[in-house]
Design an enzyme around this catalytic site. Structure first.
Site, PDB file in Angstrom:
ATOM      1  N   THR A   1     -26.197  -3.889   3.205  1.00 53.52           N
ATOM      2  CA  THR A   1     -26.600  -2.349   3.487  1.00 53.52           C
ATOM      3  C   THR A   1     -27.678  -1.940   2.425  1.00 53.52           C
ATOM      4  OG1 THR A   1     -25.729  -0.130   3.543  1.00 53.52           O
ATOM      5  CG2 THR A   1     -24.749  -1.536   1.831  1.00 53.52           C
TER       6      THR A   1
ATOM      7  N   LYS B   1       1.123  -6.851   5.638  1.00 54.86           N
ATOM      8  CA  LYS B   1       0.907  -5.560   5.058  1.00 54.86           C
ATOM      9  C   LYS B   1       2.249  -4.965   5.009  1.00 54.86           C
ATOM     10  CE  LYS B   1      -0.036  -2.270   7.870  1.00 54.86           C
ATOM     11  NZ  LYS B   1      -0.746  -1.574   9.009  1.00 54.86           N
TER      12      LYS B   1
ATOM     13  N   SER C   1       0.783  -1.165   0.119  1.00 56.13           N
ATOM     14  CA  SER C   1      -0.017  -0.107   0.037  1.00 56.13           C
ATOM     15  C   SER C   1       0.939   1.278   0.006  1.00 56.13           C
ATOM     16  CB  SER C   1      -1.031  -0.078   1.278  1.00 56.13           C
ATOM     17  OG  SER C   1      -1.781   1.056   1.238  1.00 56.13           O
TER      18      SER C   1
ATOM     19  N   THR D   1     -15.977   6.865  -7.753  1.00 53.03           N
ATOM     20  CA  THR D   1     -16.981   7.480  -6.747  1.00 53.03           C
ATOM     21  C   THR D   1     -17.992   8.243  -8.074  1.00 53.03           C
ATOM     22  OG1 THR D   1     -17.649   8.723  -5.098  1.00 53.03           O
ATOM     23  CG2 THR D   1     -15.884   9.781  -6.667  1.00 53.03           C
TER      24      THR D   1
ATOM     25  N   LYS E   1     -18.205  12.875  -6.458  1.00 55.39           N
ATOM     26  CA  LYS E   1     -17.350  13.809  -6.850  1.00 55.39           C
ATOM     27  C   LYS E   1     -17.845  14.696  -8.169  1.00 55.39           C
ATOM     28  CE  LYS E   1     -13.928  12.654  -3.650  1.00 55.39           C
ATOM     29  NZ  LYS E   1     -14.691  11.714  -2.707  1.00 55.39           N
TER      30      LYS E   1
ATOM     31  N   SER F   1      -5.647  13.264  -3.113  1.00 58.21           N
ATOM     32  CA  SER F   1      -6.524  14.305  -2.996  1.00 58.21           C
ATOM     33  C   SER F   1      -6.020  15.372  -2.160  1.00 58.21           C
ATOM     34  CB  SER F   1      -7.782  13.751  -2.300  1.00 58.21           C
ATOM     35  OG  SER F   1      -7.594  13.497  -1.001  1.00 58.21           O
TER      36      SER F   1
END
Length: 425
Positions: free
Chosen positions: A295, A174, A155, A263, A266, A207
């Site tokens: 959900t 990780k 990552s 997404t 945005k 971002s």
């Protein structure tokens, strides 16, 4: 007998000592944030349909006209008449809610069509829509890593909180590689045997700095070491590429990425998140990801609005060109006034303040005195000492707005320049 038992219990409770004051515990943590200048104030905003980036700021029950500079509605598509009318028409036809989870009555025809459109958009076999980009990352990453037994994930150190959360929810080993450092990434991968399952997770645009991930370099390493690639494109979809499907498209690398995450909240101006990948991977996520299964599905009207927005931007690049033009213009004005900012060539302009207290004060001056709204960005969103104002000029900002903002920033920096801010360790 009951009376005797109550007396015994009462006496035993008194022996425990003074009870904990839970409120004081939480209050101490909040006071710590306030002292460090990291306490978050959420400004109450009322958007004006058809008048973006103008909005109302609600303060002390009064409405104040403001200009919004920190919105992720990058192209103003939430204000697009076609998108608005699409949602209105869909509400009239299908109502306001989805009716349940995807498994239980919520699998609307609208959401199935959107997933097909998203798959084509990214040149993938299949797509899966989630309630948000955060949930898409957290659910997909944790599920993939748990299904790949004894996996190791690589990552980028600047990956989003949702990616970090997804990794933490898995049982995978990780490894964190230095930001965009291909040598470090490859050195870490070489530590593991060839047959060990590997996943590399990174972003196309980060971002807070507005810089680009090395999609070509990372995909090349992934292919060499038989690793899956997972690319977060949330700040790029709608913004880059001829069709607007992101940086992978812009670079001609969509087929080099195994899983693309994006997404709807945005540049597309609605709400929701998604992944696009192979039939097998998407079916595995659909079948195992609890954040998907348990959900409530996105309402059909919201999904229809997203679909309208995507299809509009497939054909129109007017908004992207105007946004790009205004980004260049603002940078030009900032340079002229010697206002420090990161120029990483994307649509995101971080104006560097480098102190949380000063950052908050400059934000307050801009809002209270000039009616320009830019939310301060502090730790833990960015490292301590790199606090900033994150500005995202859009196609609907005018040159006068850009000039006025620059003058207001110059004033705010000058006004706060002599203040003695305590350095936060």
């Amino acid at each position: 007998m009951l009376k005797i038992l109550n007396i015994v219990l009462f006496k035993s409770s008194k022996l425990i000592g003074k009870p904990l004051n839970y409120s004081d515990i939480f209050k101490s943590y909040l006071n710590k944030l306030k002292k460090e200048g990291r306490y978050r104030h959420f400004n109450e905003i009322e958007r004006k349909a058809g008048n973006h980036p103008n909005a109302f700021w609600i303060s002390e029950s009064k409405k104040n006209d403001i200009i919004v500079w920190c919105s992720n509605d990058y192209l103003g598509m939430s204000q697009n008449k076609l998108v608005i009318n699409s949602m209105i028409d869909s509400v009239k036809k299908m109502g306001t809610g989805s009716g349940g989870t995807r498994n239980i009555s919520g699998n609307s025809n609208a959401i199935v069509q959107l997933e097909n459109e998203l798959a084509n958009f990214h040149l993938k076999e299949k797509a899966v829509v989630f309630s948000s980009g955060y949930v898409a990352n957290e659910s997909t990453i944790s599920t993939i890593l748990n299904l790949l037994k004894d996996a190791v994930v690589f990552s980028d150190e600047k990956n989003h909180a949702s990616i970090i959360s997804g990794i933490k929810k898995s049982k995978a080993s990780k490894e964190i590689f230095k930001h965009n450092d291909l040598n470090h990434l490859e050195a870490l991968i070489k530590k593991y045997p060839a047959k060990k399952p590997k996943v590399i997770i990174f972003e196309s645009i980060y971002s807070m700095d507005g810089d680009f991930g090395d999609i070509f370099g990372i995909s090349k390493i992934a292919k060499k070491h038989n690793a899956l690639t997972y690319l977060d494109e949330v700040h790029a979809v709608g913004m880059y590429g001829k069709k607007g499907s992101g940086m992978a498209e812009e670079l001609g690398l969509q087929n080099s990425i195994d899983i693309i995450q994006g997404t709807l909240g945005k540049a597309f101006g609605t709400m929701g998140g998604y992944i696009a990948s192979s039939n097998i991977i998407c079916d595995a996520i659909r079948s195992y990801a609890s954040g998907y299964i348990f959900t409530t599905a996105l309402p059909p009207a919201l999904v229809k609005a997203a679909s309208t927005s995507i299809n509009y931007l497939l054909k129109s690049d007017k908004e992207r060109k105007l946004q790009h033009k205004n980004t260049i213009l603002l940078k030009k004005y900032l340079l002229k006034e010697n206002i420090n900012f990161m120029d990483n060539k994307s649509h995101i302009i971080p104006i560097m303040v480098n102190n949380p207290l000063r950052c908050k004060e400059i934000s307050n001056i801009l809002l209270n005195e000039f009616k320009h709204y830019i939310q301060p960005i502090n730790y833990p969103t960015v490292p301590v000492g790199t606090e900033r104002l994150r500005v995202t000029p859009g196609p609907l900002h005018t040159e006068k707005m850009i000039y006025d903002l620059t003058i207001a920033l110059k004033y705010a920096f000058k006004k706060t320049s002599k203040n003695n801010y305590s350095k936060i360790a």
